[in-house]
Structures are given as structure tokens and as C-alpha cells.
Design an enzyme around this catalytic site. Sequence first.
Site, mmCIF file in Angstrom:
data_model
loop_
_atom_site.group_PDB
_atom_site.id
_atom_site.type_symbol
_atom_site.label_atom_id
_atom_site.label_comp_id
_atom_site.label_asym_id
_atom_site.label_seq_id
_atom_site.Cartn_x
_atom_site.Cartn_y
_atom_site.Cartn_z
ATOM 1 C CG ASP A 188 -1.795 1.252 1.278
ATOM 2 O OD1 ASP A 188 -2.624 1.421 0.372
ATOM 3 O OD2 ASP A 188 -1.632 2.056 2.218
ATOM 4 C CD GLU A 272 -3.948 0.853 -3.324
ATOM 5 O OE1 GLU A 272 -5.164 1.077 -3.163
ATOM 6 O OE2 GLU A 272 -3.064 1.520 -2.761
ATOM 7 C CG ASP A 353 -1.278 3.450 5.999
ATOM 8 O OD1 ASP A 353 -2.238 3.847 5.320
ATOM 9 O OD2 ASP A 353 -0.502 4.209 6.603
#
Length: 426
Positions: A188, A272, A353
Site C-alpha cells: 500500500d 495498486e 495502512d
Amino acid sequence: MAGVVQRAFRYRCYPTEAQAAELTRTFGCVRKVYNLALAARTEAWTQRRERVNYGATSAMLTSWKQTEELAYLNDVSSVPLQQALRHLQAAFTNFFAKRARYPTFKSKKRSRRSAEYTRSAFRWRDEKLTLAKMAEPLDIVWSRPLPKGASPSTVTVSHDAAGRWFVSLLCQDVIAETPATTATVGIDAGLDSLLTLSTGEKITNPRHERADLARLVRAQRNLSRKQPGSSNRAKARRKVARVHARITDRRRDYLHKLTTRIVRENQTIVIEDLAVRTMVKNHRLARAISDAGWRQFRTMLEYKATWYGRAVIAVDRWFPSTKLCSACGVLAEHLPLDVRSWTCRCGTTHDRDVNAARNILAEGLSVAACGAGVRPQRESSRTGRSVVKQETSGVTRGTPSHWEGDVKPSAVRGCGLRRTGSARRR
């Protein structure tokens, strides 16, 4: 698994005054030929709907050299000029494939100054490089050795705004075999912590620009006081460029070490698919996002994973990784950015997170399980399409009744999410 790859090795070089003058002339001619060819191709299409390819522009270059106005193009090596036309052809190919924007003209002040030489335009002997139109080899600082027995196929010489000269040699290199591992990791990206791994590790954001911000402010303030066009302004501009170069070099070095470590330790890496170009339009976060180097991190991660036989999976950017409970699959209705930890109604307390990284990993593994492939799907992400699989495959996310908030139950297909209504990634 070991393999042979094309790899560029960049070094500092210190040309003599004569060599620097020759390279500067070459840079100017390369820019001129590129702009002339771009203007000719644009005019041919807009006025006559005629497509001009590399072969036609190469013929144009021959005719340009025969004119009195452009006769100075004969004073430099013809190979960098031909390479400029090939680069323009590649730019148009990327444009028509919708991978890039329409090519733009090169600027004398802002564009990168470089020239590319192929084998016919340089001599490589006894680890000494001599370019065309030069009598002596370049003085190169060999900061690291080239691969044993390497012979450069192309050489690119560049001159940056800080006044530094570089030479880049493209050679074949053998990537050492790396033992396979079963480790997987979800990543992340953030600003407080540059990266948060699904293992719970948080990698500090070094904030390279902020560290040198005071020095950069002083240099820019000094530049603003100088008379435009004066030699003192040119000196002040180079000082600003040197500060920017220091920031860029430190960021690149940090990301190289970080990506190499992640690729060597993990067999499958899930990230991502962030729209960085869109995110930097937020004027409050643009500077911090640019300083983090998310795009550069992904680029390095992808090509190093290819080298070492690793898999990189990119999950859809609209996947609600932060608001989704990694324990029970419940989707929180509202989670402001200032909330760094939260407790799900199942009783599990999450670090914002770390929870997102774990959800990213689970989603990526489910995408791989449904056979959607492990390469990042950038085109589908830009159009808002997600990879879809059957509900029985991959990692269990909870029953549809668990999904709350802005995401409708009909949007869940067990693998990836579609954006519905006002659904947002976070």
C-alpha cells in the site's frame, strides 16, 4: 531464473572542450531534425491527410542537407540524426496505440539534450569509447564494471541542466539466477509511510525534496534576483539545477535499493493501480506525491520482476482496500483520511495502512487464481473495467450481505470491484 537482457549502464564523463563543442552541435542538429520532421508529418496529415513514415522523413533529411540553409547538418555525424527520426517514429507509434500523447516539439532550453550513436558511429576498443567525428576517446569514470566481455550496441550521450555529462551504454547482461520463493506481499503506497507491506512493516518516506527544501528555496530566491539573459543568471540557474539533480539522484538510488530488495524477497508482489497523473492535480498533495516517486517505484518493480522471474499483480484502483475489514469482509461506511486506525464491528482493530496492504494482497491473489494474468492491466484500469471471476474462486470476502456503504451488492463478483455510483477507492 537466469536470462540475458538488454541493460543500460550510465557513467559520468568529462569531454574536452573540443568534444563538448562537437556534442553540443550534435544536440542542436538532433533537435532541429526532430522538429523539422515533426512539422512535416503534422502538416502532411492536417492539410493533405497523408501519412509520412520513417522512410519518407529519412529522404527529407537527405534533401535538407543539400540546401544552403541546413548545410550545417553535414558537419555532425549522420547517425544521431537518423536515430532522432526513429525516435519520432516510435513516438507516433505510441500515440496511435493510445499509449502516449501527440509528439511535441523539442525546446532548446527545456528539452533533454542527448544524442544516440549506433555501432557504425563509435569505436569500442580496450574499454575505450571513441565517438564519430572525434579523434580521442571520451574520459569516462567507470564507477562500476561492465559485464564481462560486453560490447555496447548503442551509446547515448547526454548533458543535463546541472552541467553534468553522462554516457549510457546499452549492453547484453546475464541476470543471475535467483532461487524461487513462496513469499507473497501486498503493498500500500502512502505519504506518511512510503510503503506499507502486508507483513506489517512500514517503510519510511525519506522525503528527499523536503530535506533539501531550504537549500532549494535559497537557490531559487537567488535566481529570481538575477537579470534575465545575464551570465550571473545562468550560474544561478545551474545552482538550482544542481539541487534538483541531488534530490533526483537520492530518490532514484533509494527506490532502486528498495525495489531490488522487495523483488528478491518475494515471488508474488501485489500493488495498486494508482492514477498518479490524476492524483497530482490535487494542488495540496501534488508536491508530496511527486516527491514520493510512486510511478518510478512501479516502473522499477515491473522490469526487475521480469528479470528475476517474479510476478507483479496490479489490483483495480477502485478496490476499497482501506475501508474493507481484512478479517470479516465488512465495508466501513465512512473513513476520513485523518483516521489512522479503526475498529470493525467484528471487534478487530486495524491499522489503516496495514489493513489496506493485506486487502490488496488478498485481492491480488484472487485475481491470479481466476486466471486473469499477473501483469498489470493498465488499459483496463483507465477505462474503469475490473477483472471479473466467479464467486467460488479465490479468497473469500464474506457474503454479499456484508457489503455496505456506497458499493452495492450487485457490484461484487468475488474478484475485483466495479465502480458504481459514488464508490471511491478509499
